[in-house]
Design a protein around this motif. Structure first.
Motif, PDB file in Angstrom:
ATOM      1  N   GLU A  79       0.888  -1.105   0.111  1.00 42.95           N
ATOM      2  CA  GLU A  79      -0.031   0.076   0.006  1.00 42.95           C
ATOM      3  C   GLU A  79       0.710   1.298  -0.071  1.00 42.95           C
ATOM      4  O   GLU A  79       0.534   2.338  -0.873  1.00 42.95           O
ATOM      5  CB  GLU A  79      -0.955  -0.143   1.004  1.00 42.95           C
ATOM      6  CG  GLU A  79      -1.950   1.241   1.066  1.00 42.95           C
ATOM      7  CD  GLU A  79      -2.894   1.351   2.464  1.00 42.95           C
ATOM      8  OE1 GLU A  79      -2.723   0.473   3.187  1.00 42.95           O
ATOM      9  OE2 GLU A  79      -3.887   1.945   2.259  1.00 42.95           O
ATOM     10  N   ASP A 180       1.117   0.585  16.214  1.00 41.50           N
ATOM     11  CA  ASP A 180       0.710   2.119  16.449  1.00 41.50           C
ATOM     12  C   ASP A 180       1.775   2.947  17.076  1.00 41.50           C
ATOM     13  O   ASP A 180       1.899   2.706  18.361  1.00 41.50           O
ATOM     14  CB  ASP A 180      -0.676   1.989  17.213  1.00 41.50           C
ATOM     15  CG  ASP A 180      -1.417   0.977  16.640  1.00 41.50           C
ATOM     16  OD1 ASP A 180      -2.432   0.459  17.377  1.00 41.50           O
ATOM     17  OD2 ASP A 180      -1.318   0.601  15.367  1.00 41.50           O
ATOM     18  N   LEU A 184       1.390   9.722  18.988  1.00 46.34           N
ATOM     19  CA  LEU A 184       0.409  10.888  19.010  1.00 46.34           C
ATOM     20  C   LEU A 184      -0.710  10.501  20.182  1.00 46.34           C
ATOM     21  O   LEU A 184      -1.091   9.191  20.002  1.00 46.34           O
ATOM     22  CB  LEU A 184      -0.333  10.450  17.614  1.00 46.34           C
ATOM     23  CG  LEU A 184       0.506  11.033  16.417  1.00 46.34           C
ATOM     24  CD1 LEU A 184      -0.126  10.736  15.240  1.00 46.34           C
ATOM     25  CD2 LEU A 184       0.879  12.520  16.637  1.00 46.34           C
ATOM     26  N   LEU A 186      -3.641  11.705  21.247  1.00 50.07           N
ATOM     27  CA  LEU A 186      -4.737  12.851  21.194  1.00 50.07           C
ATOM     28  C   LEU A 186      -5.909  12.368  21.706  1.00 50.07           C
ATOM     29  O   LEU A 186      -6.898  13.190  21.866  1.00 50.07           O
ATOM     30  CB  LEU A 186      -5.010  13.309  19.587  1.00 50.07           C
ATOM     31  CG  LEU A 186      -3.540  13.938  19.077  1.00 50.07           C
ATOM     32  CD1 LEU A 186      -3.863  13.836  17.574  1.00 50.07           C
ATOM     33  CD2 LEU A 186      -3.191  15.201  19.420  1.00 50.07           C
ATOM     34  N   PHE A 187      -6.028  11.009  21.988  1.00 48.31           N
ATOM     35  CA  PHE A 187      -7.326  10.399  22.395  1.00 48.31           C
ATOM     36  C   PHE A 187      -7.351  10.059  23.790  1.00 48.31           C
ATOM     37  O   PHE A 187      -6.360   9.432  24.261  1.00 48.31           O
ATOM     38  CB  PHE A 187      -7.962   9.503  21.495  1.00 48.31           C
ATOM     39  CG  PHE A 187      -8.272  10.138  20.321  1.00 48.31           C
ATOM     40  CD1 PHE A 187      -9.153  10.710  19.701  1.00 48.31           C
ATOM     41  CD2 PHE A 187      -7.300  10.168  19.081  1.00 48.31           C
ATOM     42  CE1 PHE A 187      -9.517  11.133  18.304  1.00 48.31           C
ATOM     43  CE2 PHE A 187      -7.390  10.373  18.149  1.00 48.31           C
ATOM     44  CZ  PHE A 187      -8.491  11.075  17.533  1.00 48.31           C
TER      45      PHE A 187
ATOM     46  N   ASP B  58      -9.933   4.510   5.337  1.00 49.36           N
ATOM     47  CA  ASP B  58      -8.573   4.743   4.982  1.00 49.36           C
ATOM     48  C   ASP B  58      -8.546   6.208   4.818  1.00 49.36           C
ATOM     49  O   ASP B  58      -9.580   6.852   4.583  1.00 49.36           O
ATOM     50  CB  ASP B  58      -8.378   4.022   3.781  1.00 49.36           C
ATOM     51  CG  ASP B  58      -6.625   4.271   3.192  1.00 49.36           C
ATOM     52  OD1 ASP B  58      -5.854   4.521   4.254  1.00 49.36           O
ATOM     53  OD2 ASP B  58      -6.413   4.219   2.442  1.00 49.36           O
ATOM     54  N   VAL B  96      -3.810  13.625  11.590  1.00 49.31           N
ATOM     55  CA  VAL B  96      -4.457  13.118  12.875  1.00 49.31           C
ATOM     56  C   VAL B  96      -5.144  14.500  13.451  1.00 49.31           C
ATOM     57  O   VAL B  96      -6.249  14.336  13.878  1.00 49.31           O
ATOM     58  CB  VAL B  96      -3.711  12.561  13.936  1.00 49.31           C
ATOM     59  CG1 VAL B  96      -4.584  12.193  14.991  1.00 49.31           C
ATOM     60  CG2 VAL B  96      -3.254  11.157  13.304  1.00 49.31           C
ATOM     61  N   GLN B  97      -4.420  15.560  13.542  1.00 49.04           N
ATOM     62  CA  GLN B  97      -4.809  16.805  14.108  1.00 49.04           C
ATOM     63  C   GLN B  97      -6.071  17.294  13.301  1.00 49.04           C
ATOM     64  O   GLN B  97      -6.960  17.995  13.562  1.00 49.04           O
ATOM     65  CB  GLN B  97      -3.623  17.708  14.322  1.00 49.04           C
ATOM     66  CG  GLN B  97      -2.769  17.449  15.666  1.00 49.04           C
ATOM     67  CD  GLN B  97      -1.635  18.494  15.654  1.00 49.04           C
ATOM     68  OE1 GLN B  97      -1.166  19.007  14.615  1.00 49.04           O
ATOM     69  NE2 GLN B  97      -1.077  18.688  16.864  1.00 49.04           N
ATOM     70  N   VAL B 100      -9.005  15.428  13.810  1.00 50.91           N
ATOM     71  CA  VAL B 100      -9.641  15.747  15.201  1.00 50.91           C
ATOM     72  C   VAL B 100     -10.365  17.038  14.959  1.00 50.91           C
ATOM     73  O   VAL B 100     -11.618  17.168  15.551  1.00 50.91           O
ATOM     74  CB  VAL B 100      -8.279  15.886  16.235  1.00 50.91           C
ATOM     75  CG1 VAL B 100      -9.092  16.592  17.551  1.00 50.91           C
ATOM     76  CG2 VAL B 100      -7.933  14.355  16.639  1.00 50.91           C
ATOM     77  N   VAL B 104     -13.039  13.251  14.280  1.00 52.37           N
ATOM     78  CA  VAL B 104     -12.907  11.966  14.235  1.00 52.37           C
ATOM     79  C   VAL B 104     -12.815  11.301  15.523  1.00 52.37           C
ATOM     80  O   VAL B 104     -12.464  12.140  16.592  1.00 52.37           O
ATOM     81  CB  VAL B 104     -11.393  11.801  13.379  1.00 52.37           C
ATOM     82  CG1 VAL B 104     -10.150  11.981  14.664  1.00 52.37           C
ATOM     83  CG2 VAL B 104     -11.517  10.183  13.137  1.00 52.37           C
ATOM     84  N   ASN B 105     -13.280  10.179  15.747  1.00 50.98           N
ATOM     85  CA  ASN B 105     -13.364   9.752  17.084  1.00 50.98           C
ATOM     86  C   ASN B 105     -11.939   9.029  17.661  1.00 50.98           C
ATOM     87  O   ASN B 105     -11.793   9.039  18.714  1.00 50.98           O
ATOM     88  CB  ASN B 105     -14.328   8.632  17.124  1.00 50.98           C
ATOM     89  CG  ASN B 105     -15.807   9.183  16.920  1.00 50.98           C
ATOM     90  OD1 ASN B 105     -16.216   9.373  15.871  1.00 50.98           O
ATOM     91  ND2 ASN B 105     -16.146   9.652  18.065  1.00 50.98           N
ATOM     92  N   ASN B 106     -11.172   8.357  16.436  1.00 54.06           N
ATOM     93  CA  ASN B 106     -10.034   7.864  16.889  1.00 54.06           C
ATOM     94  C   ASN B 106      -9.438   7.404  15.626  1.00 54.06           C
ATOM     95  O   ASN B 106      -9.755   7.720  14.445  1.00 54.06           O
ATOM     96  CB  ASN B 106     -10.268   6.257  17.723  1.00 54.06           C
ATOM     97  CG  ASN B 106      -9.094   6.377  18.699  1.00 54.06           C
ATOM     98  OD1 ASN B 106      -8.017   6.548  18.495  1.00 54.06           O
ATOM     99  ND2 ASN B 106      -9.537   5.835  19.798  1.00 54.06           N
ATOM    100  N   TYR B 107      -7.906   7.168  15.727  1.00 53.09           N
ATOM    101  CA  TYR B 107      -7.210   6.684  14.543  1.00 53.09           C
ATOM    102  C   TYR B 107      -6.552   5.330  14.526  1.00 53.09           C
ATOM    103  O   TYR B 107      -6.192   4.908  15.666  1.00 53.09           O
ATOM    104  CB  TYR B 107      -6.350   7.710  14.036  1.00 53.09           C
ATOM    105  CG  TYR B 107      -4.996   7.953  15.179  1.00 53.09           C
ATOM    106  CD1 TYR B 107      -5.223   8.570  16.295  1.00 53.09           C
ATOM    107  CD2 TYR B 107      -3.813   7.207  14.580  1.00 53.09           C
ATOM    108  CE1 TYR B 107      -4.010   8.363  17.016  1.00 53.09           C
ATOM    109  CE2 TYR B 107      -2.889   7.274  15.600  1.00 53.09           C
ATOM    110  CZ  TYR B 107      -2.898   7.921  16.820  1.00 53.09           C
ATOM    111  OH  TYR B 107      -1.465   7.881  17.632  1.00 53.09           O
ATOM    112  N   LEU B 108      -6.150   4.683  13.531  1.00 55.20           N
ATOM    113  CA  LEU B 108      -5.547   3.468  13.610  1.00 55.20           C
ATOM    114  C   LEU B 108      -4.520   3.524  12.546  1.00 55.20           C
ATOM    115  O   LEU B 108      -4.490   3.911  11.373  1.00 55.20           O
ATOM    116  CB  LEU B 108      -6.506   2.382  13.442  1.00 55.20           C
ATOM    117  CG  LEU B 108      -6.578   0.780  13.443  1.00 55.20           C
ATOM    118  CD1 LEU B 108      -6.228   0.782  15.128  1.00 55.20           C
ATOM    119  CD2 LEU B 108      -7.747   0.290  13.227  1.00 55.20           C
TER     120      LEU B 108
END
Lengths: 187, 129
Positions: A79, A180, A184, A186-187, B58, B96-97, B100, B104-108
């Motif tokens: 990817e 991961d 970061l 942020l959550f 994605d 990501v910022q 946010v 967005v609720n979260n990231y992976l």
């Protein structure tokens, strides 16, 4: 002067710059470069868009080579290369793929090369990419050169003794796939 | 404690292989109703035609990317509260910022494990039954 000769004598044209792609990395270019790598059980995908005149190469080894975790790492490697090509103007429906590597260098050990090869072929098939050639499996390490704009590829099979030496060097642990990154929060 | 089998999920990614991986992970977590879309535009059409509780999308996609899909969802009142997890190729702080900012609720970060997927979903919905 060399520069004058290069201008007037095609035979004296400067060699394209070499870019060596090591395990776990990829490179994309729309310039006159030649990408090189040496493969044992690893696989390199060489992909280009002939219209956008951009191409690239990756070099991956599935960690553990089985199960979903290995699969995730392989998918990520493919990817990253495909997305980098798309960012440089390539279109997914024009991509031409060549696959190399996936050799079985040691008798008696699990055939990691075949598992890498199977993954790469399945990825190309499942993503409906255009497979235009390459060389997978076998029992010899390979030296690969790839010209990303023309799509030309050259493979040199290493002698069996060289392959053994290379395989021993390659038996150090594969780099773990990046999980991961905790940078970061942020959550 | 929500039952994962009662949650509907939409997976949006231009790579079929990645969609399958996410689907497999979700199935291992007990999800039963999983839809897929290859880009943000088709993802949005799914959102507007059926109830979706969770979107896993994605970022890099043709037509409408992940941020565009997120913005579109947040600007459509009937679906604006849908949980949204962004898939990224790397820990891209700027991306990501921005996500946010758009809610967005979260990231992976790819490649991810099923355990991490579970952790991110539970951070939104609470512990899954």
């Amino acid at each position: 002067m060399n520069s004058d000769l290069a201008q007037h004598e095609p035979g004296w044209a400067a060699e394209p710059r070499k870019v060596h792609v090591i395990q776990g990395e990829f490179h994309v270019s729309n310039e006159d470069v030649v990408m090189t790598t040496i493969l044992g059980s690893c696989v390199a995908a060489c992909i280009r868009d002939p219209v956008a005149r951009v191409g690239g190469m990756n070099h991956f080894l599935l960690p553990g080579a089985t199960g979903d975790e290995g699969l995730r790492y392989g998918v990520q490697s493919m990817e990253l290369l495909v997305n980098a090509l798309l960012r440089k103007g390539a279109r997914r429906d024009r991509l031409e793929v060549k696959l190399f590597g996936g050799a079985h260098l040691f008798d008696g050990l699990s055939d990691v090369g075949a598992q890498n090869s199977n993954f790469a072929e399945a990825f190309v098939r499942d993503e409906s990419l255009n497979y235009v050639g390459g060389s997978l499996r076998g029992d010899r390490a390979r030296r690969i050169q790839y010209w990303p704009i023309s799509g030309r590829a050259r493979q040199i099979l290493l002698a069996p003794t060289e392959s053994r030496v290379f395989a021993v060097e390659q038996r150090r642990p594969a780099p773990a796939p990046a999980q991961d990154a905790g940078a970061l929060e942020l959550f | 404690m929500p039952a994962s089998s009662s949650l509907t999920c939409l997976v949006v990614d231009d790579q079929q292989t990645m969609r399958s991986l996410v689907r497999t992970g979700l199935q291992q977590l007990g999800f039963r109703t999983i839809y897929e879309a290859p880009d943000g535009e088709e993802g949005l059409r799914h959102m507007l035609s059926r109830p979706i509780h969770l979107v896993i999308s994605d970022y890099n996609m043709p037509k409408l990317d992940g941020l565009g899909l997120l913005r579109a969802i947040r600007s459509h009142p009937p679906i604006q509260k849908t949980a949204f997890i962004m898939l990224t190729g790397r820990a891209d702080k700027e991306l990501v910022q921005r996500a946010v900012q758009f809610g967005v609720n979260n990231y992976l970060v790819k490649p991810f494990t099923v355990a991490t997927l579970k952790e991110k979903i539970e951070a939104i919905f609470g512990v899954l039954a």
